[in-house]
Scaffold this motif. Structure first.
Motif, PDB file in Angstrom:
ATOM      1  N   HIS A   1      -8.817 -21.233  -5.375  1.00  0.00           N
ATOM      2  CA  HIS A   1      -8.193 -21.771  -6.662  1.00  0.00           C
ATOM      3  C   HIS A   1      -9.044 -21.966  -7.706  1.00  0.00           C
ATOM      4  O   HIS A   1      -8.919 -21.806  -8.901  1.00  0.00           O
ATOM      5  N   MET A   2     -10.193 -22.373  -7.277  1.00  0.00           N
ATOM      6  CA  MET A   2     -11.458 -22.588  -8.334  1.00  0.00           C
ATOM      7  C   MET A   2     -11.642 -20.899  -9.073  1.00  0.00           C
ATOM      8  O   MET A   2     -11.777 -21.269 -10.243  1.00  0.00           O
ATOM      9  N   VAL A   3     -11.600 -20.196  -8.553  1.00  0.00           N
ATOM     10  CA  VAL A   3     -11.932 -18.819  -8.867  1.00  0.00           C
ATOM     11  C   VAL A   3     -10.749 -18.291  -9.870  1.00  0.00           C
ATOM     12  O   VAL A   3     -10.904 -18.151 -10.873  1.00  0.00           O
ATOM     13  N   ILE A   4      -9.551 -18.585  -9.393  1.00  0.00           N
ATOM     14  CA  ILE A   4      -8.203 -18.207 -10.117  1.00  0.00           C
ATOM     15  C   ILE A   4      -8.331 -19.067 -11.327  1.00  0.00           C
ATOM     16  O   ILE A   4      -8.023 -18.442 -12.567  1.00  0.00           O
ATOM     17  N   ALA A   5      -8.558 -20.450 -11.177  1.00  0.00           N
ATOM     18  CA  ALA A   5      -8.376 -21.327 -12.631  1.00  0.00           C
ATOM     19  C   ALA A   5      -9.334 -21.041 -13.757  1.00  0.00           C
ATOM     20  O   ALA A   5      -9.144 -21.085 -14.705  1.00  0.00           O
ATOM     21  N   THR A   6     -10.609 -20.800 -13.096  1.00  0.00           N
ATOM     22  CA  THR A   6     -11.914 -20.301 -13.926  1.00  0.00           C
ATOM     23  C   THR A   6     -11.513 -18.930 -14.647  1.00  0.00           C
ATOM     24  O   THR A   6     -11.730 -18.805 -15.874  1.00  0.00           O
ATOM     25  N   PHE A   7     -11.114 -17.992 -13.821  1.00  0.00           N
ATOM     26  CA  PHE A   7     -11.467 -16.708 -14.553  1.00  0.00           C
ATOM     27  C   PHE A   7      -9.962 -16.561 -15.353  1.00  0.00           C
ATOM     28  O   PHE A   7      -9.732 -15.062 -15.721  1.00  0.00           O
ATOM     29  N   SER A   8      -9.144 -17.021 -15.132  1.00  0.00           N
ATOM     30  CA  SER A   8      -7.758 -17.032 -16.042  1.00  0.00           C
ATOM     31  C   SER A   8      -8.124 -17.293 -17.364  1.00  0.00           C
ATOM     32  O   SER A   8      -6.935 -17.077 -18.256  1.00  0.00           O
ATOM     33  N   GLN A   9      -9.322 -17.840 -17.907  1.00  0.00           N
ATOM     34  CA  GLN A   9      -9.757 -18.130 -19.096  1.00  0.00           C
ATOM     35  C   GLN A   9     -10.522 -16.967 -19.715  1.00  0.00           C
ATOM     36  O   GLN A   9     -11.665 -16.856 -19.116  1.00  0.00           O
ATOM     37  N   TRP A  10     -10.096 -16.340 -20.631  1.00  0.00           N
ATOM     38  CA  TRP A  10     -10.792 -15.181 -21.204  1.00  0.00           C
ATOM     39  C   TRP A  10     -12.284 -15.407 -21.787  1.00  0.00           C
ATOM     40  O   TRP A  10     -13.031 -14.620 -21.487  1.00  0.00           O
ATOM     41  N   TRP A  11     -12.372 -16.619 -22.366  1.00  0.00           N
ATOM     42  CA  TRP A  11     -13.777 -16.871 -22.894  1.00  0.00           C
ATOM     43  C   TRP A  11     -14.766 -17.094 -21.691  1.00  0.00           C
ATOM     44  O   TRP A  11     -16.070 -16.810 -21.752  1.00  0.00           O
ATOM     45  N   LEU A  12     -14.266 -17.492 -20.520  1.00  0.00           N
ATOM     46  CA  LEU A  12     -15.279 -17.748 -19.302  1.00  0.00           C
ATOM     47  C   LEU A  12     -15.493 -16.438 -18.630  1.00  0.00           C
ATOM     48  O   LEU A  12     -16.594 -16.330 -18.274  1.00  0.00           O
ATOM     49  N   VAL A  13     -14.350 -15.399 -18.829  1.00  0.00           N
ATOM     50  CA  VAL A  13     -14.774 -14.251 -18.436  1.00  0.00           C
ATOM     51  C   VAL A  13     -15.727 -13.386 -19.203  1.00  0.00           C
ATOM     52  O   VAL A  13     -16.589 -12.774 -18.559  1.00  0.00           O
ATOM     53  N   LEU A  14     -15.598 -13.736 -20.514  1.00  0.00           N
ATOM     54  CA  LEU A  14     -16.681 -13.104 -21.537  1.00  0.00           C
ATOM     55  C   LEU A  14     -18.026 -13.686 -21.086  1.00  0.00           C
ATOM     56  O   LEU A  14     -18.888 -12.841 -21.119  1.00  0.00           O
ATOM     57  N   ALA A  15     -17.839 -14.868 -21.120  1.00  0.00           N
ATOM     58  CA  ALA A  15     -19.395 -15.758 -21.098  1.00  0.00           C
ATOM     59  C   ALA A  15     -20.128 -14.913 -19.530  1.00  0.00           C
ATOM     60  O   ALA A  15     -21.151 -14.850 -19.498  1.00  0.00           O
ATOM     61  N   TYR A  16     -19.296 -15.009 -18.568  1.00  0.00           N
ATOM     62  CA  TYR A  16     -19.600 -14.554 -17.273  1.00  0.00           C
ATOM     63  C   TYR A  16     -20.155 -13.068 -17.255  1.00  0.00           C
ATOM     64  O   TYR A  16     -21.384 -12.716 -16.874  1.00  0.00           O
ATOM     65  N   ALA A  17     -19.391 -12.238 -18.084  1.00  0.00           N
ATOM     66  CA  ALA A  17     -19.849 -10.814 -18.380  1.00  0.00           C
ATOM     67  C   ALA A  17     -21.146 -10.580 -19.017  1.00  0.00           C
ATOM     68  O   ALA A  17     -22.015  -9.751 -18.651  1.00  0.00           O
ATOM     69  N   VAL A  18     -21.207 -11.457 -19.790  1.00  0.00           N
ATOM     70  CA  VAL A  18     -22.739 -11.375 -20.743  1.00  0.00           C
ATOM     71  C   VAL A  18     -23.911 -11.791 -19.828  1.00  0.00           C
ATOM     72  O   VAL A  18     -24.729 -11.293 -19.887  1.00  0.00           O
TER      73      VAL A  18
END
Length: 233
Positions: free
Chosen positions: A156-173
């Motif tokens: 659930h933590m993974v799904i809730a976190t990476f459902s937000q585009w800005w967190l995916v972008l920050a994670y990618a960087v």
């Protein structure tokens, strides 16, 4: 038996070599951890039950009964903390020495060979450390919650976190910086340990470093991208 007294220069050289070996070994330990962590993240594609079971297994039954239940995760954390501390210490001391001797013949003779990754290892290491601290506060300590409540299951933590585009972008960087660091680090570590013995070996090490870096980037980004686009729910 006669004893040999080392000159200050000889002691400095031996100390530098020892620090480079320490940095190489601790760096490779962390690369192995990253590959294992990447593999664990991919279990999210097996569903919530499989992913949660894997996460709880790491903190409980792994290596039991060789070690008491729940001990492995603390032994592992201690080893990783020691590796990070040793790596940071060696990097800081070597960096300070490099700055103080930048005008020497050695520095001038090798500066032109530095890649962009090599020149940015210092700030890359700082970004990596900041991201790691945030990551631990987020998913391990759960003091920083990004769309989930404290005490939530790992899936659930993974799904809730990476459902937000800005967190995916920050994670990618952050992952990109990590992989840039790894690409140069693998090359440098294996060279320090004596594997760079010929032009063919040099080409192999360079290719290996790139393969590991690309595999890590793709492997770590597949999961958050899949969550963001709804391929994993």
């Amino acid at each position: 038996m006669a004893t040999t007294t080392l000159t200050p220069h000889q002691r400095a050289v031996r100390s530098t070599v020892a620090l480079k070996v320490l940095m190489a070994l601790t760096g490779l330990i962390m690369v192995v951890f990253l590959l294992a962590h990447m593999y664990g993240n991919l279990k999210v594609f097996l569903g919530a039950d499989a992913f949660d079971h894997y996460a709880h297994w790491l903190k409980g039954e792994i290596l039991y009964p060789l070690v008491p239940e729940g001990w492995f995760i603390w032994i592992f954390r201690f080893v990783m903390l020691a590796a990070i501390a040793g790596h940071v210490y060696a990097a800081a001391v070597l960096s300070a020495r490099n700055v103080s001797s930048r005008s020497s013949k050695y520095a001038h003779g090798h500066n032109h060979q530095q890649t962009y990754a090599a020149r940015t290892m210092q700030w890359g290491g700082v970004i990596l450390l900041i991201g790691l601290i945030f990551h631990l506060l987020q998913f391990t300590a759960q003091l920083v919650t990004t769309g989930f409540a404290s005490g939530s299951e790992p899936y659930h933590m993974v799904i809730a976190t990476f459902s937000q585009w800005w967190l995916v972008l920050a994670y990618a960087v952050w992952v990109f910086v990590v992989c840039l660091h790894v690409r140069h680090g693998v090359w440098s570590a294996l060279t320090t340990l004596g594997a760079n013995t010929s032009p063919s070996a040099r080409a192999f090490l360079n290719g290996l470093a790139w393969v590991i870096a690309v595999v890590l980037f793709v492997g770590f980004m597949i999961m958050p991208v899949a969550v963001l686009f709804g391929w994993v729910q």
